[in-house]
Write a protein that holds these residues in place. Structure first.
Motif, PDB file in Angstrom:
ATOM      1  N   GLU A 148      55.884 -32.269  38.119  1.00 61.58           N
ATOM      2  CA  GLU A 148      55.262 -32.671  36.858  1.00 61.58           C
ATOM      3  C   GLU A 148      56.214 -33.455  35.964  1.00 61.58           C
ATOM      4  O   GLU A 148      55.776 -34.132  35.031  1.00 61.58           O
ATOM      5  CB  GLU A 148      54.756 -31.428  36.116  1.00 61.58           C
ATOM      6  CG  GLU A 148      53.700 -30.641  36.865  1.00 61.58           C
ATOM      7  CD  GLU A 148      52.492 -31.492  37.237  1.00 61.58           C
ATOM      8  OE1 GLU A 148      52.086 -32.342  36.422  1.00 61.58           O
ATOM      9  OE2 GLU A 148      51.971 -31.315  38.342  1.00 61.58           O
ATOM     10  N   GLN A 149      57.530 -33.396  36.243  1.00 61.91           N
ATOM     11  CA  GLN A 149      58.479 -34.162  35.445  1.00 61.91           C
ATOM     12  C   GLN A 149      58.325 -35.663  35.659  1.00 61.91           C
ATOM     13  O   GLN A 149      58.885 -36.478  34.908  1.00 61.91           O
ATOM     14  CB  GLN A 149      59.924 -33.742  35.761  1.00 61.91           C
ATOM     15  CG  GLN A 149      60.397 -34.087  37.164  1.00 61.91           C
ATOM     16  CD  GLN A 149      60.052 -33.027  38.193  1.00 61.91           C
ATOM     17  OE1 GLN A 149      59.205 -32.168  37.943  1.00 61.91           O
ATOM     18  NE2 GLN A 149      60.716 -33.071  39.335  1.00 61.91           N
ATOM     19  N   TRP A 150      57.561 -36.047  36.672  1.00 63.97           N
ATOM     20  CA  TRP A 150      57.311 -37.472  36.904  1.00 63.97           C
ATOM     21  C   TRP A 150      56.280 -38.033  35.923  1.00 63.97           C
ATOM     22  O   TRP A 150      56.202 -39.253  35.743  1.00 63.97           O
ATOM     23  CB  TRP A 150      56.796 -37.699  38.323  1.00 63.97           C
ATOM     24  CG  TRP A 150      57.783 -37.362  39.403  1.00 63.97           C
ATOM     25  CD1 TRP A 150      59.104 -37.072  39.247  1.00 63.97           C
ATOM     26  CD2 TRP A 150      57.510 -37.248  40.807  1.00 63.97           C
ATOM     27  NE1 TRP A 150      59.684 -36.782  40.452  1.00 63.97           N
ATOM     28  CE2 TRP A 150      58.730 -36.889  41.443  1.00 63.97           C
ATOM     29  CE3 TRP A 150      56.382 -37.414  41.593  1.00 63.97           C
ATOM     30  CZ2 TRP A 150      58.830 -36.710  42.799  1.00 63.97           C
ATOM     31  CZ3 TRP A 150      56.477 -37.232  42.953  1.00 63.97           C
ATOM     32  CH2 TRP A 150      57.686 -36.879  43.564  1.00 63.97           C
ATOM     33  N   ALA A 151      55.481 -37.177  35.326  1.00 64.14           N
ATOM     34  CA  ALA A 151      54.333 -37.620  34.525  1.00 64.14           C
ATOM     35  C   ALA A 151      54.694 -38.621  33.422  1.00 64.14           C
ATOM     36  O   ALA A 151      54.001 -39.629  33.261  1.00 64.14           O
ATOM     37  CB  ALA A 151      53.619 -36.406  33.936  1.00 64.14           C
ATOM     38  N   PRO A 152      55.789 -38.408  32.645  1.00 68.85           N
ATOM     39  CA  PRO A 152      56.079 -39.389  31.582  1.00 68.85           C
ATOM     40  C   PRO A 152      56.405 -40.782  32.110  1.00 68.85           C
ATOM     41  O   PRO A 152      56.243 -41.777  31.402  1.00 68.85           O
ATOM     42  CB  PRO A 152      57.286 -38.782  30.854  1.00 68.85           C
ATOM     43  CG  PRO A 152      57.255 -37.327  31.195  1.00 68.85           C
ATOM     44  CD  PRO A 152      56.707 -37.267  32.574  1.00 68.85           C
ATOM     45  N   TYR A 153      56.859 -40.868  33.372  1.00 70.20           N
ATOM     46  CA  TYR A 153      57.292 -42.153  33.921  1.00 70.20           C
ATOM     47  C   TYR A 153      56.252 -42.783  34.837  1.00 70.20           C
ATOM     48  O   TYR A 153      56.340 -43.979  35.131  1.00 70.20           O
ATOM     49  CB  TYR A 153      58.606 -41.965  34.688  1.00 70.20           C
ATOM     50  CG  TYR A 153      59.648 -41.215  33.903  1.00 70.20           C
ATOM     51  CD1 TYR A 153      60.333 -41.827  32.857  1.00 70.20           C
ATOM     52  CD2 TYR A 153      59.920 -39.869  34.169  1.00 70.20           C
ATOM     53  CE1 TYR A 153      61.277 -41.132  32.111  1.00 70.20           C
ATOM     54  CE2 TYR A 153      60.861 -39.174  33.429  1.00 70.20           C
ATOM     55  CZ  TYR A 153      61.536 -39.805  32.408  1.00 70.20           C
ATOM     56  OH  TYR A 153      62.460 -39.110  31.670  1.00 70.20           O
ATOM     57  N   ALA A 154      55.288 -42.006  35.303  1.00 67.90           N
ATOM     58  CA  ALA A 154      54.265 -42.528  36.207  1.00 67.90           C
ATOM     59  C   ALA A 154      52.905 -41.984  35.789  1.00 67.90           C
ATOM     60  O   ALA A 154      52.348 -41.099  36.433  1.00 67.90           O
ATOM     61  CB  ALA A 154      54.579 -42.131  37.655  1.00 67.90           C
ATOM     62  N   PRO A 155      52.361 -42.485  34.669  1.00 69.37           N
ATOM     63  CA  PRO A 155      51.067 -41.962  34.199  1.00 69.37           C
ATOM     64  C   PRO A 155      49.945 -42.271  35.181  1.00 69.37           C
ATOM     65  O   PRO A 155      49.963 -43.293  35.875  1.00 69.37           O
ATOM     66  CB  PRO A 155      50.869 -42.699  32.870  1.00 69.37           C
ATOM     67  CG  PRO A 155      51.676 -43.954  33.004  1.00 69.37           C
ATOM     68  CD  PRO A 155      52.862 -43.581  33.830  1.00 69.37           C
ATOM     69  N   GLY A 156      48.971 -41.365  35.230  1.00 67.31           N
ATOM     70  CA  GLY A 156      47.820 -41.583  36.103  1.00 67.31           C
ATOM     71  C   GLY A 156      46.876 -42.621  35.524  1.00 67.31           C
ATOM     72  O   GLY A 156      47.008 -43.047  34.375  1.00 67.31           O
ATOM     73  N   LEU A 157      45.898 -43.034  36.327  1.00 68.61           N
ATOM     74  CA  LEU A 157      44.918 -44.025  35.887  1.00 68.61           C
ATOM     75  C   LEU A 157      43.550 -43.613  36.418  1.00 68.61           C
ATOM     76  O   LEU A 157      43.006 -44.220  37.336  1.00 68.61           O
ATOM     77  CB  LEU A 157      45.311 -45.422  36.376  1.00 68.61           C
ATOM     78  CG  LEU A 157      44.491 -46.593  35.825  1.00 68.61           C
ATOM     79  CD1 LEU A 157      44.531 -46.615  34.305  1.00 68.61           C
ATOM     80  CD2 LEU A 157      45.008 -47.911  36.389  1.00 68.61           C
ATOM     81  N   LYS A 158      43.004 -42.562  35.825  1.00 72.97           N
ATOM     82  CA  LYS A 158      41.699 -42.049  36.247  1.00 72.97           C
ATOM     83  C   LYS A 158      40.684 -42.068  35.109  1.00 72.97           C
ATOM     84  O   LYS A 158      39.489 -41.910  35.376  1.00 72.97           O
ATOM     85  CB  LYS A 158      41.848 -40.613  36.769  1.00 72.97           C
ATOM     86  CG  LYS A 158      42.666 -40.483  38.041  1.00 72.97           C
ATOM     87  CD  LYS A 158      41.991 -41.143  39.219  1.00 72.97           C
ATOM     88  CE  LYS A 158      42.778 -40.916  40.513  1.00 72.97           C
ATOM     89  NZ  LYS A 158      42.138 -41.593  41.653  1.00 72.97           N
ATOM     90  N   THR A 159      41.144 -42.207  33.891  1.00 71.56           N
ATOM     91  CA  THR A 159      40.236 -42.167  32.740  1.00 71.56           C
ATOM     92  C   THR A 159      40.525 -43.334  31.802  1.00 71.56           C
ATOM     93  O   THR A 159      41.565 -43.994  31.909  1.00 71.56           O
ATOM     94  CB  THR A 159      40.393 -40.852  31.959  1.00 71.56           C
ATOM     95  OG1 THR A 159      41.710 -40.805  31.386  1.00 71.56           O
ATOM     96  CG2 THR A 159      40.198 -39.637  32.872  1.00 71.56           C
ATOM     97  N   VAL A 160      39.612 -43.557  30.851  1.00 65.90           N
ATOM     98  CA  VAL A 160      39.829 -44.589  29.838  1.00 65.90           C
ATOM     99  C   VAL A 160      41.053 -44.253  29.004  1.00 65.90           C
ATOM    100  O   VAL A 160      41.834 -45.144  28.634  1.00 65.90           O
ATOM    101  CB  VAL A 160      38.576 -44.724  28.945  1.00 65.90           C
ATOM    102  CG1 VAL A 160      38.869 -45.618  27.747  1.00 65.90           C
ATOM    103  CG2 VAL A 160      37.406 -45.274  29.742  1.00 65.90           C
ATOM    104  N   GLU A 161      41.266 -42.972  28.720  1.00 70.22           N
ATOM    105  CA  GLU A 161      42.432 -42.563  27.945  1.00 70.22           C
ATOM    106  C   GLU A 161      43.727 -42.920  28.681  1.00 70.22           C
ATOM    107  O   GLU A 161      44.701 -43.360  28.051  1.00 70.22           O
ATOM    108  CB  GLU A 161      42.386 -41.063  27.656  1.00 70.22           C
ATOM    109  CG  GLU A 161      41.309 -40.632  26.690  1.00 70.22           C
ATOM    110  CD  GLU A 161      39.929 -40.550  27.318  1.00 70.22           C
ATOM    111  OE1 GLU A 161      38.951 -40.367  26.573  1.00 70.22           O
ATOM    112  OE2 GLU A 161      39.826 -40.659  28.551  1.00 70.22           O
ATOM    113  N   ASP A 162      43.732 -42.734  30.004  1.00 73.77           N
ATOM    114  CA  ASP A 162      44.905 -43.130  30.784  1.00 73.77           C
ATOM    115  C   ASP A 162      45.156 -44.627  30.671  1.00 73.77           C
ATOM    116  O   ASP A 162      46.294 -45.080  30.527  1.00 73.77           O
ATOM    117  CB  ASP A 162      44.711 -42.755  32.257  1.00 73.77           C
ATOM    118  CG  ASP A 162      44.717 -41.257  32.491  1.00 73.77           C
ATOM    119  OD1 ASP A 162      45.249 -40.529  31.640  1.00 73.77           O
ATOM    120  OD2 ASP A 162      44.160 -40.821  33.516  1.00 73.77           O
ATOM    121  N   ALA A 163      44.082 -45.408  30.749  1.00 73.37           N
ATOM    122  CA  ALA A 163      44.219 -46.871  30.679  1.00 73.37           C
ATOM    123  C   ALA A 163      44.744 -47.306  29.322  1.00 73.37           C
ATOM    124  O   ALA A 163      45.602 -48.202  29.224  1.00 73.37           O
ATOM    125  CB  ALA A 163      42.873 -47.529  30.974  1.00 73.37           C
TER     126      ALA A 163
END
Length: 462
Positions: A130-145
């Motif tokens: 989970e420490q990767w999350a700040p550097y590799a955000p997901g792209l599944k929702t409008v909020e992610d985009a």
């Protein structure tokens, strides 16, 4: 009966009613199922925690500001408006009772069903990292985009600042991210917003001068004009410049406020300075004369600053100045203000206070055990300052009181050794007198003893 354990009984078949179909999830699968079931004799309820359907394959274009979120998101009710047997509910499933065919939702509502379809989709995974999350955000929702789009905008802004030789610090941190978020919101609305004003002032307050804020915002303006972000706006560049004008005005005003604060503040002690006193004293005197309430001033001098600097160094002198400020400030009310007017000189401005109240304040500060200081007080009433008089007269009266207190303290210190000698002489005389009485001597005492006893020696007879 739970599925997978033989024949499944459908209550609707025995009860002679239309089967109830519950669909959890309004993505591709849920919408496709709802559309297909709209042509069958069933009652369908589609539940999703959002009220819109997102066309996920185009999220990357939203992330790069090529498309607006509204271009790839449509309300689920609008999509299914022609399906008369389909009901759309915005909620989130939290518990499933398969035995009784019942689902509980976050709103505490419960729904029974004959057929259940769970189509909640998938999300990204970091495989336990989970420490990767700040550097590799997901792209599944409008909020992610939108999150990625803000990061891209911040990166472009920082790059433009670098090219223009402007400090990139303006484009980093939570305040910059908050600012970009507010800018995007205002641009989507095509109008100025209170949210943008607050973000701009919060961001601009970090600058030491308005010029730095203007330079950074000019770089942001260039990036926004060149980006595809204005495609979200109905009237394009006009709304963009309207929003950016508000941003510039609020941020520069906040930066100017920081500059004004710095110009009125002593950097060592954090007190207000002489410039601030000159402005505030005249205003305070005027307000006191209009309201009829007294106003007091206390003049404060740190004792022995030159000696401290000469014997212990300037760092010790600075520490003593800070210590005096701490002692006095701890006793001030919220309405009172402490000013540093010179090297070792301070002034306390205490509205709604008479000379006696200011005197009590200084006595409490002196008892706090900080560095030694001298002080004097005066008020408009005690100094007899009127509407036609110079407001500085009350400060001069406080200085005069300080000098008088200091002279009185010196007189007491000069008289103290003589008083101590007198006390010692009286004590010796009393001891010798007691000795003479004890040995029975009076006017027949030896000359040396009579000389020591002096004229006050008692005369006794045998």
């Amino acid at each position: 009966m739970p599925p997978g354990e033989g024949h499944v009984e459908i209550p609707a078949i025995h009860e002679g009613r239309r089967p109830r179909v519950l669909i959890i999830g309004g993505g591709f699968a849920g919408l496709h199922a709802a559309k297909g079931l709209s042509k069958l004799p069933v009652d369908v309820t589609l539940v999703d925690r959002r009220n819109h359907f997102t066309f996920q394959p185009l999220l990357y274009q939203v992330a790069l500001a090529v498309l607006s979120p509204a271009d790839i998101a449509n309300p689920i009710r609008v999509i299914l408006k022609k399906a008369k047997n389909v009901e759309v509910v915005m909620d989130e499933a939290v518990d499933f009772d398969l035995e009784h065919r019942r689902v509980t939702f976050a709103s505490s509502a419960q729904m029974e069903y004959d057929y259940l379809m769970v189509a909640t989709g998938v999300t990204h995974s970091y495989f336990g990292n989970e420490q990767w999350a700040p550097y590799a955000p997901g792209l599944k929702t409008v909020e992610d985009a939108i999150e990625i789009r803000r990061r891209v905008l911040l990166a472009r802004w920082a790059d433009r600042c670098h090219v223009r030789h402007v400090s990139a610090a303006a484009c980093q941190g939570a305040e910059a991210f908050y600012l970009v978020t507010a800018v995007e919101t205002a641009l989507r609305r095509g109008a100025q917003t209170p949210h943008l004003g607050r973000a701009a002032r919060s961001w601009g307050a970090a600058f030491d001068s308005p010029g730095e804020a203007i330079a950074a915002l000019s770089c942001l303006r260039e990036v926004l004009v060149e980006s595809d972000l204005i495609s979200d706006i109905g009237d394009g560049a006009a709304s963009l410049h309207l929003v950016l004008d508000q941003l510039m005005l609020e941020a520069v005003d906040a930066a100017s406020g920081s500059l004004r604060h710095a110009a009125r503040t002593d950097p060592l002690t954090g007190c207000a300075n002489r410039r601030a006193l000159d402005e505030d004293l005249r205003r305070a005197v005027s307000n006191a004369l209009v309201s009829g309430l007294d106003m007091a001033v206390a003049a404060v001098d740190l004792d022995g600053l030159k000696r401290i600097n000469d014997t212990k160094g300037h760092a010790a002198g600075d520490a003593a100045l800070v210590g005096v400020v701490a002692s006095v400030r701890d006793e001030l009310r919220e309405a009172d203000t402490l000013y540093r007017t010179g090297g070792d000189e301070f002034v306390v401005l205490a509205p709604f206070t008479d000379a006696a109240g200011a005197r009590e304040l200084m006595l409490r500060a002196a008892r706090r055990g900080g560095p030694s200081f001298s002080w004097g007080v005066a008020s408009l009433v005690s100094a007899r300052v009127g509407a036609d008089d110079d407001p500085m007269l009350v400060l001069q009266a406080a200085d005069a009181d300080l000098y008088e207190r200091r002279r009185e303290a010196r007189r007491r210190s000069l008289l103290a050794p003589g008083r101590r000698r007198n006390i010692v002489a009286i004590s010796v005389a009393a001891s010798l007198t007691s000795a003479a009485i004890a040995f029975g001597v009076g006017h027949h005492a030896p000359a040396t003893l009579r000389h020591a006893l002096g004229p006050s020696a008692p005369r006794t007879t045998a």
